[in-house]
Design an enzyme around this catalytic site. Structure first.
Site, mmCIF file in Angstrom:
data_model
loop_
_atom_site.group_PDB
_atom_site.id
_atom_site.type_symbol
_atom_site.label_atom_id
_atom_site.label_comp_id
_atom_site.label_asym_id
_atom_site.label_seq_id
_atom_site.Cartn_x
_atom_site.Cartn_y
_atom_site.Cartn_z
ATOM 1 N N HIS A 190 6.900 -8.015 5.681
ATOM 2 C CA HIS A 190 5.666 -7.969 6.765
ATOM 3 C C HIS A 190 4.417 -8.660 6.423
ATOM 4 C CE1 HIS A 190 3.038 -6.128 9.662
ATOM 5 N NE2 HIS A 190 2.323 -5.729 8.712
ATOM 6 N N GLY A 244 -2.804 8.779 3.387
ATOM 7 C CA GLY A 244 -3.826 8.149 4.252
ATOM 8 C C GLY A 244 -4.012 9.038 5.393
ATOM 9 N N ALA A 245 -4.143 10.376 5.455
ATOM 10 C CA ALA A 245 -4.248 10.947 6.452
ATOM 11 C C ALA A 245 -5.660 11.074 7.332
ATOM 12 C CB ALA A 245 -3.928 12.503 6.272
ATOM 13 N N VAL A 255 4.208 1.991 5.342
ATOM 14 C CA VAL A 255 3.451 1.250 6.362
ATOM 15 C C VAL A 255 2.298 0.545 5.739
ATOM 16 C CG1 VAL A 255 1.738 1.727 8.358
ATOM 17 C CG2 VAL A 255 3.634 3.190 8.215
ATOM 18 N N ARG A 270 -5.008 -11.150 -4.771
ATOM 19 C CA ARG A 270 -3.771 -10.696 -4.481
ATOM 20 C C ARG A 270 -3.145 -9.761 -5.421
ATOM 21 N NH1 ARG A 270 -0.467 -10.445 0.192
ATOM 22 N NH2 ARG A 270 1.703 -10.290 -0.295
#
Length: 327
Positions: A188, A12-13, A130, A99
Site C-alpha cells: 500500500h 487510534g480511536a 490500516v 523513512r
C-alpha cells in the site's frame, strides 16, 4: 433471538479515520445489520478526553446494535477477546523524518500491539492494519503474535482497489458496480500495481473496452498510486472517510463473503506468484465462510512481473529495516 455481541477493537480511536469509521461500525455496516457490537477503543493517554467526546456522540446516536463501549490506553484491555481488530493508529511521518525512523517508531507500536493480541484476543481474531506503512506494520504485528494463525493478519489495499475501480468506471463509462476481476498487487504505497488485465465490465473484457495501453501505464497506474498525495494537496488533510470506507469493505467482505467476486487484500504470502513466504502482499482474493482465498494461477506478463517485483523490493527493504527490532 438476538446474536451475542461481537467485540471490535479500534486503535487510534481519537483520529480522523476512526471518526469516520466508528459510527458506521455501530450502525451495522461492518458485521451486518443483525449483529450487535461492543467497541473497544484504544488511544494514547493524552487522547483519552477526545475519545470520550467521540463516545458521547456515539451515545447520542442511540444505535440499536451498539451493546457497549470500552475506552482505554492499554492494548491488553482494548484487545481482550476481540473478534475484529482494526489497527488504525500509527505514527505519522513528521517533517524531516527519515523513512527508516518512521519504520522504527511504528515497529515499536505494532510489536506491542501484536504481543497484546497474542495474549488476550480471540484465537479467531480478524486483524486489519490500516495505519501506514500498513503492509510492514501488519508483518510486525503478525511476527509479534506467534500463537495466532498468520492468516489472521491482513493489511488494507482496499482503498487502492476502490480508487482503481473508480478510475476504470470513469474511463470506460461503465457503472462501478459492474466491474469485476480487478487485482491490486503489492504494497500500500505508490509502488503498488493496479492490474485490470483480467477485468470485465457487464461481462465485457475491460482491456478491449478501454484499449489504451498508454493510458494504463502513464495515467491510470500513477493516478491510483499517487491519489493519497493528490487528496492531501487538494484538501490539506489526508483521506480519512475513503480510508474508513475501505476498511469497512475489507472486513465486511472477509466476514460475510464476496459471492465469488474478487477483492484485494494484503495477506501473508504462501510463496505463490514469486512472492517470498510471510511477506504481507496485496493479491486478489475471494472470501467465503469467514475465510479469504487467493485467486490462483493468473498469468503474469513481463510488464506485470516488473511492476510486481518493484513493489516487492520496497517491501523487502522495509522488512530489512525492521528485522533487527523483531528479535
Amino acid at each position: 433471538m438476538a446474536k451475542p455481541a461481537k467485540r471490535v477493537a479500534v486503535t487510534g480511536a481519537a483520529g480522523q479515520i476512526a471518526y469516520s469509521l466508528l459510527f458506521r461500525i455501530a450502525n451495522g455496516d461492518l458485521l451486518g445489520k443483525d449483529q450487535p457490537v461492543i467497541l473497544q477503543l484504544l488511544d494514547l493517554p493524552q487522547a483519552q478526553g477526545a475519545v470520550k467526546g467521540v463516545v458521547m456522540e456515539l451515545d447520542d446516536c442511540a444505535f440499536p446494535l451498539l451493546s457497549g463501549v470500552v475506552i482505554t490506553d492499554d492494548p491488553e484491555v482494548a484487545f481482550k477477546d476481540a473478534d475484529v481488530a482494526l489497527l488504525v493508529g500509527a505514527r505519522p511521518r513528521s517533517k524531516g523524518m527519515e523513512r527508516k525512523d518512521l519504520l522504527s517508531a511504528n515497529a515499536e507500536i505494532f510489536t506491542v500491539q501484536g504481543k497484546a493480541l497474542n495474549k488476550v484476543a480471540s484465537r479467531d481474531v480478524k486483524v486489519l492494519v490500516v495505519g501506514n506503512p500498513a503492509n510492514t506494520n501488519a508483518y510486525i504485528a503478525m511476527k509479534s503474535a506467534p500463537d495466532l494463525p498468520k492468516k489472521n493478519f491482513t493489511a488494507m489495499l482496499r482503498l487502492d482497489h476502490n480508487r482503481a475501480l473508480s478510475q476504470l468506471a470513469a474511463k470506460s463509462g461503465k457503472p462501478v458496480a459492474s466491474i469485476e476481476k480487478l487485482a491490486v498487487w503489492g504494497n500500500h504505497s505508490p509502488t503498488m500495481y493496479p492490474d485490470f488485465r483480467f477485468a470485465t465490465a457487464e461481462g465485457q473484457d475491460l482491456t478491449k473496452l478501454i484499449n489504451d495501453d498508454e493510458w494504463n501505464r502513464n495515467t491510470f497506474i500513477p493516478t491510483v498510486g499517487k491519489r493519497g498525495a493528490a487528496i492531501i494537496e487538494a484538501r490539506g488533510l489526508s483521506s480519512a472517510a475513503s480510508a474508513a470506507n475501505a476498511a469497512i469493505d475489507h472486513v465486511r467482505d472477509w466476514v460475510l463473503g464476496t459471492n465469488g467476486k474478487w477483492v484485494t487484500m494484503g495477506i501473508p504470502s504462501d510463496g505463490s506468484y514469486g512472492i517470498p513466504e510471510d511477506i504481507i502482499y496485496g493479491v486478489p482474493v475471494t472470501c467465503e465462510n469467514g475465510e479469504y482465498k487467493r485467486v490462483e494461477g493468473l498469468e503474469i506478463d513481463a510488464f506485470s512481473r516488473e511492476k510486481m517485483d518493484g513493489t516487492l523490493n520496497e517491501l523487502l527493504e522495509e522488512r530489512e529495516g525492521v528485522q533487527h527490532l523483531l528479535g
